[in-house]
Design a protein around this motif. Structure first.
Motif, PDB file in Angstrom:
ATOM      1  N   UNK A  61       0.813  -1.211   0.000  1.00  0.00           N
ATOM      2  CA  UNK A  61       0.000   0.000   0.000  1.00  0.00           C
ATOM      3  C   UNK A  61       0.852   1.269   0.000  1.00  0.00           C
ATOM      4  N   UNK A  62       2.153   1.133   0.161  1.00  0.00           N
ATOM      5  CA  UNK A  62       3.050   2.292   0.084  1.00  0.00           C
ATOM      6  C   UNK A  62       3.502   2.561  -1.344  1.00  0.00           C
ATOM      7  N   UNK A  63       3.104   1.699  -2.287  1.00  0.00           N
ATOM      8  CA  UNK A  63       3.554   1.794  -3.677  1.00  0.00           C
ATOM      9  C   UNK A  63       2.538   2.541  -4.539  1.00  0.00           C
ATOM     10  N   UNK A  64       3.018   3.465  -5.344  1.00  0.00           N
ATOM     11  CA  UNK A  64       2.141   4.212  -6.251  1.00  0.00           C
ATOM     12  C   UNK A  64       1.430   3.264  -7.206  1.00  0.00           C
ATOM     13  N   UNK A  65       0.150   3.508  -7.417  1.00  0.00           N
ATOM     14  CA  UNK A  65      -0.623   2.680  -8.331  1.00  0.00           C
ATOM     15  C   UNK A  65      -1.358   1.551  -7.655  1.00  0.00           C
ATOM     16  N   UNK A  66      -0.989   1.234  -6.413  1.00  0.00           N
ATOM     17  CA  UNK A  66      -1.701   0.197  -5.655  1.00  0.00           C
ATOM     18  C   UNK A  66      -2.901   0.842  -4.991  1.00  0.00           C
ATOM     19  N   UNK A  67      -4.076   0.376  -5.351  1.00  0.00           N
ATOM     20  CA  UNK A  67      -5.310   0.937  -4.817  1.00  0.00           C
ATOM     21  C   UNK A  67      -5.655   0.344  -3.450  1.00  0.00           C
ATOM     22  N   UNK A  68      -5.407  -0.963  -3.325  1.00  0.00           N
ATOM     23  CA  UNK A  68      -5.767  -1.649  -2.077  1.00  0.00           C
ATOM     24  C   UNK A  68      -4.984  -2.939  -1.942  1.00  0.00           C
ATOM     25  N   UNK A  69      -4.724  -3.311  -0.708  1.00  0.00           N
ATOM     26  CA  UNK A  69      -4.061  -4.570  -0.405  1.00  0.00           C
ATOM     27  C   UNK A  69      -4.930  -5.309   0.610  1.00  0.00           C
ATOM     28  N   UNK A  70      -5.307  -6.527   0.277  1.00  0.00           N
ATOM     29  CA  UNK A  70      -6.234  -7.296   1.104  1.00  0.00           C
ATOM     30  C   UNK A  70      -5.535  -8.535   1.653  1.00  0.00           C
TER      31      UNK A  70
END
Length: 220
Positions: A61-70
Motif C-alpha cells: 500500500x506504500x507503492x504508487x498505483x496500488x489501490x488496495x491490499x487485502x
C-alpha cells in the motif's frame, strides 16, 4: 498470535509443515492450470505470500498505483481456510495478499520487484520469527507471461546474490479473504507490539532501499 515458538514445539511444527506441503493435494495445486483474474474498472489483481500478511499489506500500500491490499490465504488445498486452521500448517495455504492496482501506473513487473525487495529472500518457510509453511514465500502467476517474468527475475537475483531464493512459484487458483480484523491491521493497531517491532521496521527497511519515485508521498 505471532511469536517465537519453543524449540521442541518448533521441531514438531516443522515436521507437520513438511508433511502438509508434500501431500498429493498440494502437488495438484502446484501443477494446476493458472486462473487469470480479469481487469475490472481498469484495475488488475496480483497475489503474493511473503510472511505475515499484516506486514506485506502495508508494504504494497506504500507503492504508487496500488489501490488496495487485502489480507487472506492462498496456495493451499482446503476450502474456506481460517486463521486458526492456516496456522496448523495442515491446509497448505500461506498468508497472502491480494493487490488491487492500476496497471497504467504500476506494472506487474514492478510489483514483483517490490516483492523481492521487501523480504529475506533466502529464508525458507517464514520471515524472521514467523516460521512455518503458512508464512512461506510464494509468487502467484496467472499466465505464462507472468510465470516467465517471475522465473527470470528469480534466476537473475540468485546469480546476483549467489544464493538460493526461497520463493516458490505457483499458478494462481483462488484467494480466500481473511477475517475482518486482519484487514488494514497495521493502520488500525499502530501501538500493537508486533506492529511496532516487526511490521513497521520491515516497511521502513523496504522504503529506504526502494526507488522513491515509485512510492506514495503521503504514506507513513
Amino acid at each position: 498470535m505471532k511469536q517465537i515458538i519453543p524449540i521442541v514445539a518448533l521441531a514438531l511444527f516443522f515436521s507437520c509443515q513438511n508433511t502438509a506441503q508434500s501431500k498429493k493435494e498440494q502437488q495438484a495445486v502446484i501443477n494446476a492450470i493458472p486462473i487469470e483474474v480479469p481487469i475490472e474498472n481498469g484495475k488488475a489483481r496480483a497475489y503474493f505470500a511473503s510472511g505475515c500478511f499484516w506486514c506485506v499489506e502495508a508494504i504494497y500500500e506504500s507503492v504508487k498505483g496500488v489501490e488496495e491490499s487485502i489480507s487472506g490465504y492462498s496456495g493451499g488445498y482446503t476450502k474456506n481456510p481460517t486463521y486458526g486452521a492456516s496456522n496448523t500448517g495442515k491446509t497448505g495455504h500461506a498468508e497472502a495478499v491480494e493487490i488491487i492496482y492500476n496497471p497504467n501506473i504500476v506494472t506487474f513487473e514492478t510489483l514483483v520487484d517490490v516483492y523481492f525487495a521487501s523480504q529475506n529472500v533466502t529464508q525458507v518457510n517464514g520471515q524472521g520469527n514467523d516460521r512455518g509453511s503458512q508464512y512461506r514465500s510464494i509468487i502467484f502467476y496467472q499466465n505464462e507471461k507472468q510465470k516467465n517474468l517471475i522465473l527470470a527475475k528469480k534466476l537473475a537475483l540468485e546469480k546476483k546474490l549467489n544464493v538460493k531464493i526461497a520463493a516458490e512459484v505457483y499458478p494462481f487458483q483462488k484467494f480466500w479473504i481473511a477475517e475482518e480484523y486482519h484487514q488494514d491491521y497495521e493502520k488500525r493497531n499502530p501501538n500493537n507490539s508486533y506492529i511496532r517491532n516487526v511490521s513497521i521496521p520491515r516497511l521502513n527497511r523496504f522504503k529506504a532501499n526502494f526507488p522513491k519515485e515509485l512510492l506514495k508521498d503521503d504514506h507513513h
